[in-house]
Scaffold this motif. Structure first.
Motif, PDB file in Angstrom:
ATOM      1  N   LYS A 124       0.783  -1.346   0.006  1.00 31.17           N
ATOM      2  CA  LYS A 124      -0.055  -0.062   0.081  1.00 31.17           C
ATOM      3  C   LYS A 124       0.791   1.259  -0.023  1.00 31.17           C
ATOM      4  CE  LYS A 124      -1.555  -1.737   3.781  1.00 31.17           C
ATOM      5  NZ  LYS A 124      -2.676  -2.116   4.545  1.00 31.17           N
ATOM      6  N   ASP A 149      -4.998  -5.678  -0.702  1.00 28.03           N
ATOM      7  CA  ASP A 149      -5.343  -5.268   0.648  1.00 28.03           C
ATOM      8  C   ASP A 149      -6.809  -5.496   0.762  1.00 28.03           C
ATOM      9  OD1 ASP A 149      -5.003  -3.893   2.973  1.00 28.03           O
ATOM     10  OD2 ASP A 149      -4.377  -2.113   2.235  1.00 28.03           O
ATOM     11  N   SER A 150      -7.049  -6.259   1.804  1.00 24.79           N
ATOM     12  CA  SER A 150      -8.530  -7.007   1.991  1.00 24.79           C
ATOM     13  C   SER A 150      -9.256  -5.854   1.986  1.00 24.79           C
ATOM     14  CB  SER A 150      -8.588  -7.591   3.288  1.00 24.79           C
ATOM     15  OG  SER A 150      -8.200  -6.700   4.390  1.00 24.79           O
ATOM     16  N   GLU A 151      -9.340  -4.626   2.569  1.00 25.09           N
ATOM     17  CA  GLU A 151     -10.296  -3.722   2.386  1.00 25.09           C
ATOM     18  C   GLU A 151     -10.282  -3.149   0.842  1.00 25.09           C
ATOM     19  OE1 GLU A 151      -7.874  -3.865   4.098  1.00 25.09           O
ATOM     20  OE2 GLU A 151      -8.652  -3.568   6.332  1.00 25.09           O
ATOM     21  N   ASN A 216      -2.283   2.405   9.715  1.00 29.04           N
ATOM     22  CA  ASN A 216      -2.471   1.363   8.568  1.00 29.04           C
ATOM     23  C   ASN A 216      -3.883   1.742   8.016  1.00 29.04           C
ATOM     24  OD1 ASN A 216      -2.285  -1.133   6.913  1.00 29.04           O
ATOM     25  ND2 ASN A 216      -4.035  -1.781   8.287  1.00 29.04           N
ATOM     26  N   GLU A 220      -4.618   3.226   4.315  1.00 28.74           N
ATOM     27  CA  GLU A 220      -5.519   2.705   3.308  1.00 28.74           C
ATOM     28  C   GLU A 220      -6.648   3.706   2.981  1.00 28.74           C
ATOM     29  OE1 GLU A 220      -5.451  -1.813   5.203  1.00 28.74           O
ATOM     30  OE2 GLU A 220      -7.186  -0.763   5.530  1.00 28.74           O
TER      31      GLU A 220
HETATM   32 MG    MG Z   1      -5.639  -3.741   4.986  1.00 30.75          MG
END
Ligand code: MG
Ligand code: NDP
Length: 386
Positions: A124, A149-151, A216, A220
């Motif tokens: 990221k 990135d999961s989001e 983090n 994001e």
């Molecule tokens: Mg994440």
């Protein structure tokens, strides 16, 4: 016949890298590892070479380089940042997974864009520090970025539920990190070991500390702005400690599309490899709703955890400020892990560095590096005054 995809993994020895290798191991008819890289951990890289038989590798240390080149004379072995760049631009790769930690991923990503690859982007920091430059390059080259990135994977998937101009807002969920609910006083003397425990995800050290500070989440927010071209006013952060809803998109008819699943990075990694298709894989787990007693939501405690607020500030200022936020944070986290500053000092380092910065455009790699280098030096200077 299935068209096997050749994958380059930058950072194969890390948390994302090893999860990616697990995905590939269990779907060897679909994926082949063409190249992999490590920094310090040449021992693990050698084990990975034995198993996955890549054609190219890159390693961060001279000692690792010597050992690998002696052991595998037929392998193409590269060293350091130049090696990482070389791997980013290999003709033979179909997909480049950028899973190195920190802004060191920028140059390799740029090489992948120039070669018009699919980039499965975990790193990221690249999008935060060099988002303007990368977005400009994406207009020129036919490369594509699929977030890991999961989001952002969740947002990417949710956005498929409507049109771009129908999006009302993006809601990024946050676990709240290991110190959720703590007061400033309680955080004053927390130890490095405490900051390195994460309730839901098993990750590398740097991102785990970032989760504890909520930097983090801050990174994001900027990453989401750059990836999806949504204004900061339309990006919301919501604390959701169970990490089951990975993020959501609200459309203008007030319909919300969310992506859910067990918190396991193998899901977004595989999705980034196979998009627009979905394939089964026996290492991915089903979410058993019956075992979840409740899903809860809360707002971020901005009085204690400044990581999100500072990121909105950096993002709204724009230009070189996000790169400065990122670099100051990288230095502060490093110094915290090495025991040189306290947990809450991380916020001071970021704020004081940003306060000193005179913003400039970041439309070239040189300017991104200039902002990044300046911020690292300034952050270290500030730490010396503590
Ligand atoms: Mg994440
Ligand atoms: P790790 O610390 O576990 O792994 C980092 C990887 O990068 C390792 O392979 C490491 O090599 C390599 N590396 C570190 N520094 C350098 C350098 N200077 N030059 C070249 N290679 C380097 O990190 P994670 O896997 O947790 O995270 C990787 C990226 O993915 C980060 O940007 C993170 O923010 C992002 N991310 C991670 C998630 C997770 O669940 N872990 C979730 C979402 C995003 P070595 O081991 O040999 O030192």
């Amino acid at each position: 016949m299935i068209n096997i995809k050749n994958i380059t993994i930058l950072g194969s020895t890390g948390s994302i890298g090893t999860s990616a290798l697990e995905v590939i191991r269990n779907k060897s008819s679909e994926f082949n590892v063409v190249a992999m890289s490590a920094h310090y951990n040449h021992k693990l890289l050698i084990e990975q070479i034995e198993e996955f038989k890549p054609e190219y590798v890159s390693i961060g240390t001279k000692v690792g380089y010597e050992e690998i080149i002696t052991k595998y004379p037929d392998l193409e072995v590269y060293l350091g940042n130049e090696g990482l760049k070389k791997l980013g631009g290999l003709d033979k790769a179909d997909i480049v997974l950028t899973a190195v930690s920190g802004a060191v991923g920028i140059e390799a990503t740029i090489e992948s864009i120039k070669k018009e690859k699919r980039i499965a982007l975990a790193n990221k920091e690249t999008m935060v520090a060099a988002g303007d430059l990368i977005n400009n390059m994406l207009k020129e080259y036919k490369a594509e970025i699929i977030p890991v990135d999961s989001e952002h994977s969740a947002i990417y998937q949710s956005l498929l539920g409507g049109k771009k101009n129908e999006v009302n807002k993006i809601i990024i969920t946050a676990s709240g990190g290991t110190f959720r609910g703590k007061t400033l006083k309680e955080l004053n003397n927390v130890k490095v070991e405490d900051a390195l425990k994460h309730p839901n995800w098993s990750m590398g050290k740097k991102i785990t500390v970032d989760s504890s500070t909520l930097c983090n989440k801050g990174l994001e927010v900027i990453e989401a702005h750059q990836l999806f071209n949504v204004s900061y006013d339309n990006i919301e952060v919501l604390v959701h400690p169970q990490s089951i809803i990975h993020s959501m998109v609200e459309f203008n008819d007030m319909s919300i599309i969310a992506q859910l699943g067990v918190p396991d990075m193998k899901v977004p990694i595989q999705y980034a490899f196979t998009y627009p298709n979905r394939i089964s894989n026996n290492v991915l787990k089903s979410l058993d709703f019956k075992t979840i007693s409740n899903l809860t939501f809360d707002q971020v405690d901005n009085d204690v955890f400044k990581g999100v607020e500072y990121a909105y500030f950096a993002g709204r200022v724009g230009q070189s400020m996000p790169a400065v936020y990122n670099a100051a944070n990288e230095i502060a986290v490093d110094e915290f892990i090495n025991g040189n500053i306290k947990f809450l000092d991380i916020y001071r380092v970021i704020k004081d560095t940003m306060d000193k910065h005179i913003v400039h455009s970041v439309d070239s790699l040189e300017k991104v590096i200039k902002a990044d280098t300046w911020a690292r030096k300034e952050a270290l200077r500030i730490i010396k005054t503590f």
